[in-house]
Scaffold this motif. Structure first.
Motif, mmCIF file in Angstrom:
data_model
loop_
_atom_site.group_PDB
_atom_site.id
_atom_site.type_symbol
_atom_site.label_atom_id
_atom_site.label_comp_id
_atom_site.label_asym_id
_atom_site.label_seq_id
_atom_site.Cartn_x
_atom_site.Cartn_y
_atom_site.Cartn_z
ATOM 1 N N CYS A 114 -8.602 -54.413 4.396
ATOM 2 C CA CYS A 114 -7.212 -54.615 3.997
ATOM 3 C C CYS A 114 -6.467 -55.397 5.071
ATOM 4 O O CYS A 114 -6.462 -55.010 6.237
ATOM 5 N N GLY B 45 -3.221 -56.180 4.442
ATOM 6 C CA GLY B 45 -1.805 -55.948 4.129
ATOM 7 C C GLY B 45 -1.042 -55.662 5.424
ATOM 8 O O GLY B 45 -1.646 -55.373 6.462
ATOM 9 N N THR B 46 0.266 -55.718 5.353
ATOM 10 C CA THR B 46 1.088 -55.636 6.565
ATOM 11 C C THR B 46 0.795 -54.384 7.406
ATOM 12 O O THR B 46 0.563 -54.484 8.615
ATOM 13 N N ALA B 47 0.796 -53.227 6.761
ATOM 14 C CA ALA B 47 0.597 -51.978 7.522
ATOM 15 C C ALA B 47 -0.760 -51.988 8.225
ATOM 16 O O ALA B 47 -0.882 -51.578 9.385
ATOM 17 N N CYS B 48 -1.778 -52.445 7.530
ATOM 18 C CA CYS B 48 -3.121 -52.481 8.128
ATOM 19 C C CYS B 48 -3.211 -53.567 9.191
ATOM 20 O O CYS B 48 -3.824 -53.365 10.240
ATOM 21 N N GLY C 47 -5.213 -57.402 -0.217
ATOM 22 C CA GLY C 47 -3.807 -57.321 0.197
ATOM 23 C C GLY C 47 -3.382 -55.933 0.629
ATOM 24 O O GLY C 47 -3.043 -55.697 1.769
ATOM 25 N N CYS C 48 -3.420 -54.992 -0.263
ATOM 26 C CA CYS C 48 -3.062 -53.603 0.060
ATOM 27 C C CYS C 48 -3.810 -52.730 -0.939
ATOM 28 O O CYS C 48 -3.818 -53.017 -2.124
ATOM 29 N N VAL C 49 -4.451 -51.684 -0.449
ATOM 30 C CA VAL C 49 -5.189 -50.816 -1.369
ATOM 31 C C VAL C 49 -4.424 -49.539 -1.687
ATOM 32 O O VAL C 49 -4.942 -48.634 -2.329
ATOM 33 N N GLY C 50 -3.182 -49.464 -1.210
ATOM 34 C CA GLY C 50 -2.308 -48.373 -1.622
ATOM 35 C C GLY C 50 -2.407 -47.109 -0.786
ATOM 36 O O GLY C 50 -1.918 -46.068 -1.212
ATOM 37 N N CYS C 51 -3.041 -47.186 0.359
ATOM 38 C CA CYS C 51 -3.038 -45.991 1.229
ATOM 39 C C CYS C 51 -2.705 -46.419 2.662
ATOM 40 O O CYS C 51 -3.486 -46.201 3.587
ATOM 41 N N CYS C 52 -1.528 -47.001 2.776
ATOM 42 C CA CYS C 52 -1.068 -47.568 4.055
ATOM 43 C C CYS C 52 -0.991 -46.514 5.157
ATOM 44 O O CYS C 52 -1.091 -46.853 6.340
ATOM 45 N N VAL D 177 -7.227 -49.863 6.937
ATOM 46 C CA VAL D 177 -8.111 -49.356 5.885
ATOM 47 C C VAL D 177 -9.180 -50.380 5.500
ATOM 48 O O VAL D 177 -8.912 -51.580 5.449
HETATM 49 S S1 FES Z 1 -1.473 -52.416 3.814
HETATM 50 FE FE1 FES Z 1 -3.509 -51.693 3.923
HETATM 51 S S2 FES Z 1 -3.494 -50.019 2.542
HETATM 52 FE FE2 FES Z 1 -1.504 -50.833 2.374
#
Ligand code: FES
Length: 162
Positions: free
Chosen positions: A85, A87-90, A125-130, A135
């Protein structure tokens, strides 16, 4: 694989009455491609050629539909699909390092498959468990909080395991 006119009409249903034969055929291309991919795991050129013959659509018409969707693959994929992932948080918690480590460990880049077809590496992008960032998923199973070399080595080991 036989795609008869009857099946085309069944797939399209009532709306089939207002569509031309050509439009009906295009309408079931996605379904047919999904079926091929479910059977074979990707869309080999031979299968696309056969579909092209059956539907009397050109290869480029079929490829233009297939390439529009991210869900279709044109090359064989690995037994394990590993998705990092970004995504931003990851990302802020180090997922780029996870990706770099996997690329180095398996000598492939994101989007590629190992020669032995053991693993395909992708980003998502994001797998929904930020909350578990960073992740990675292995065949849709979540591996979270991949922080530090011990966790990274464990991830690489679990990808290598049969
Ligand atoms: S950004 Fe990686 S799980 Fe949401």
């Amino acid at each position: 694989m036989q795609i008869e006119k009857m099946q085309v009409d069944e797939q399209i249903g009532e709306i089939g009455r207002i569509l031309t034969d050509q439009e009906k055929k295009k309408g079931i291309v996605i379904h047919a491609l999904q079926q091929i991919q479910a059977d074979i795991g990707y869309l080999p050129e031979d299968a696309v050629r056969e579909l092209s013959r059956h539907l009397n659509l050109s290869m480029s018409e079929i490829y233009s539909v297939a390439s529009f969707y991210k869900m279709f693959y044109f090359n064989p994929r690995g037994k394990k699909i590993v998705k990092v992932c970004l995504g931003t948080a990851c990302y802020v918690r180090g997922s780029k390092k996870v990706l770099d480590s996997l690329e180095n460990a398996f000598d492939i880049k994101s989007g590629e498959t190992t020669e032995d077809l053991a693993m395909t590496l992708e980003t998502v992008g994001c797998v929904g468990c930020c909350g578990l960032a960073p992740v990675t998923t292995i065949n849709d199973e979540v591996a979270g909080e991949i922080i530090g070399s011990r966790k990274l080595e464990g991830l690489i080991r679990s990808v290598r395991e049969d």
